[in-house]
Design an enzyme around this catalytic site. Structure first.
Site, PDB file in Angstrom:
ATOM      1  N   HIS A 186       0.829  -1.204   0.000  1.00 50.90           N
ATOM      2  CA  HIS A 186       0.000   0.000   0.000  1.00 50.90           C
ATOM      3  C   HIS A 186       0.867   1.258   0.000  1.00 50.90           C
ATOM      4  CE1 HIS A 186      -3.950  -1.969   1.112  1.00 50.90           C
ATOM      5  NE2 HIS A 186      -3.079  -2.953   1.254  1.00 50.90           N
TER       6      HIS A 186
ATOM      7  N   HIS B 241       2.758 -13.762  -7.108  1.00 50.04           N
ATOM      8  CA  HIS B 241       1.648 -14.005  -6.175  1.00 50.04           C
ATOM      9  C   HIS B 241       0.409 -13.205  -6.559  1.00 50.04           C
ATOM     10  CE1 HIS B 241       3.150 -10.191  -4.864  1.00 50.04           C
ATOM     11  NE2 HIS B 241       2.339 -10.095  -3.855  1.00 50.04           N
TER      12      HIS B 241
ATOM     13  N   ASP C  65      -5.787   5.803   1.985  1.00 47.79           N
ATOM     14  CA  ASP C  65      -6.001   4.388   1.713  1.00 47.79           C
ATOM     15  C   ASP C  65      -7.400   3.986   2.153  1.00 47.79           C
ATOM     16  OD1 ASP C  65      -5.757   1.350   2.300  1.00 47.79           O
ATOM     17  OD2 ASP C  65      -3.886   1.812   1.266  1.00 47.79           O
TER      18      ASP C  65
END
Length: 487
Positions: free
Chosen positions: A17, A364, A114
């Site tokens: 993030h 991933h 965020d």
């Protein structure tokens, strides 16, 4: 010429993030706007090198002692268990009144926060300034999340966790299983309630900002805007704008454990599209038996490779001997033959992916890695683990068709990754599918997307236009507010 904006950026304290949102902040600062990143004392060391005349940091001490944490543990990259994660999340919640006081006493023209800070929506409303939500994900994944809500969600209509279902109502046919969904989607829990709270806070906000480019998933940008009732600004890939020089590529937020020359000199000896890169992000530490399967697959595939492995550096007291996770003589053989390089720790991923010798990437499917792979134009082997990563896998393999699945069947919490082994035969087959003749078409499509990504960030490109349009919108809102106050 309109006066510069004053913007506050509030990133979540996790690399996945923090890196993209700090890069977004730099985009605004590079346009001459006054940007302040609000972060904690220890995390500031990761961002300090980016400060300029227009980008500053506002530091707030994290109350680690009150939360039962050791001094300096201020980032989720250092967390390996749920108990510590809970303590860090609690410590972060204690900062809310402190951050609110700072912002209220020094109001900005916009708050960019965020999604994990839903309270900033109400704060922005009180201050009569817009709040932009930052998602460390792509809009395709957000559309998938929306499709799993409500009584008609498709996963509620299947009889087993491994029965394939179609996600209806999307611009493309997308298929997955219930086992690949997050646990809080399969069985509602406290986190499900948090997701709903974050969603409601988003609906109160001015819009959404993502590190992506419109041409990657245009139909999904329009679909999501229609569902949520506000605009989406794709203003990335930020790394393509900010890290054009190799120095930037090797030193992003975290320091790489290998030097630029070591990587480039090895890659320079390889043919185009001949190297396979393996990396699972900033937080994944596989158990030894899974690492052994990956190593065995790399060896038997015949591919040349770079493999970044976390938790296996020589200073790690938890690291077992190499014989526990590598076949006998594996690393020595790879060095002698020049076939492979193992990086034990943080790798200069953008530098590696952008090298012309790299043709494939085992990932991933975290969004930062995904967009970096797309930008580099490489085929991908998808190995999703948690969060929204299975959604990203479906984007890569079913919508964009630039990758193949490694064969991961179940979503797990990040502390439980590797619980169900992916065997070497599946891994090897996926590597061969991407790096061999079967992967030619995948790599061609990936290269086309890479060209579009690079065009998007150039002057006049879609991401550049979106950035400038958002700035104009925010300036208009500020100026309208000032006019009303003056009258």
């Amino acid at each position: 010429m309109k006066s510069p904006l004053k913007l506050y950026f509030l990133p979540y304290i996790s690399p996945g993030h923090m890196i993209p949102l700090s890069e977004m902040a730099r985009l605004f600062a590079n346009q001459g706007h006054h940007v302040t990143i609000i972060t904690t004392t220890s995390n500031a060391t990761l961002l300090q090198k980016y400060t300029t005349a227009t980008l500053s940091l506002h530091l707030i001490p994290l109350p680690t002692k009150e939360a039962g944490l050791p001094d300096g543990l201020e980032n989720f990259i250092s967390v390996n268990d749920l108990e510590t994660a809970g303590k860090l999340y609690y410590a972060l919640s204690l900062l809310q009144p402190v951050i609110e006081e700072f912002i209220t006493s020094n109001p900005p023209d916009c708050i960019v926060s965020d999604m994990f800070y839903p309270w900033t929506a109400d704060l922005a409303s009180q201050l009569q300034v817009p709040r932009m939500v930052f998602h460390a994900a792509c809009i395709f994944a957000m559309c998938m999340k929306e499709s799993m809500r409500g009584p008609d969600a498709p996963h509620l209509k299947v009889s087993s966790d491994y029965e394939l279902f179609e996600v209806k109502g999307l611009p493309d046919p997308v298929f997955m299983t219930r086992a690949q969904l997050p646990d809080y989607v399969r069985t509602p829990n406290g986190y499900t309630q948090l997701m709903e709270m974050w969603r409601e806070a988003e609906k109160k906000s001015y819009g959404v900002m993502v590190n992506n480019f419109y041409e990657l998933d245009p139909a999904y940008t329009e679909h999501y805007s229609k569902i949520m009732g506000h605009k989406v600004w794709n203003i990335g890939p930020a790394a393509q704008i900010l890290h054009r020089g190799s120095g930037d590529k090797i030193e992003r937020v975290h320091k790489a454990v290998v030097g630029e020359n070591q990587c480039l000199s090895w890659l320079d000896t390889k043919e185009p599209n001949s190297v396979f890169y393996v990396c699972f992000g900033s937080a994944i530490r596989f158990p030894d038996d899974q690492l052994y399967e990956i190593a065995s697959a790399l060896e038997s595939s015949g591919a040349q490779f770079i493999w970044a492995v976390l938790g296996k550096d020589s200073d790690n007291s938890d690291s077992n001997s190499d014989s526990e996770w590598l076949p006998a003589g594996f690393e020595e053989k790879m060095k002698e033959t020049g076939r492979g390089m193992i990086i034990r720790g943080w790798a200069p991923q953008v530098l590696i992916l952008d090298h012309p010798s790299v043709g494939g990437f085992m990932t991933h499917c975290g969004w930062n890695s995904t967009i970096e792979g797309v930008s580099a134009g490489v085929g991908m082997v998808t190995w999703p683990l948690y969060a929204e990563q299975f959604y990203n896998e479906k984007l890569i393999t079913q919508v964009l068709k630039i990758g193949v699945e490694a064969g991961v069947e179940e979503w797990n919490l990040w502390v439980d990754v590797g619980r169900k082994l992916v065997k070497r035969e599946k891994i090897e087959a996926a590597i061969r599918a991407v790096m061999g003749e079967a992967g030619v078409e995948m790599r061609r499509k990936a290269k086309e997307l890479s060209v579009k990504a690079k065009k998007a960030v150039q002057d006049g490109g879609s991401s550049h236009r979106n950035l400038m349009a958002l700035i104009e919108d925010l300036q208009r809102i500020r100026d309208d507010k000032m006019s009303k106050v003056a009258n």
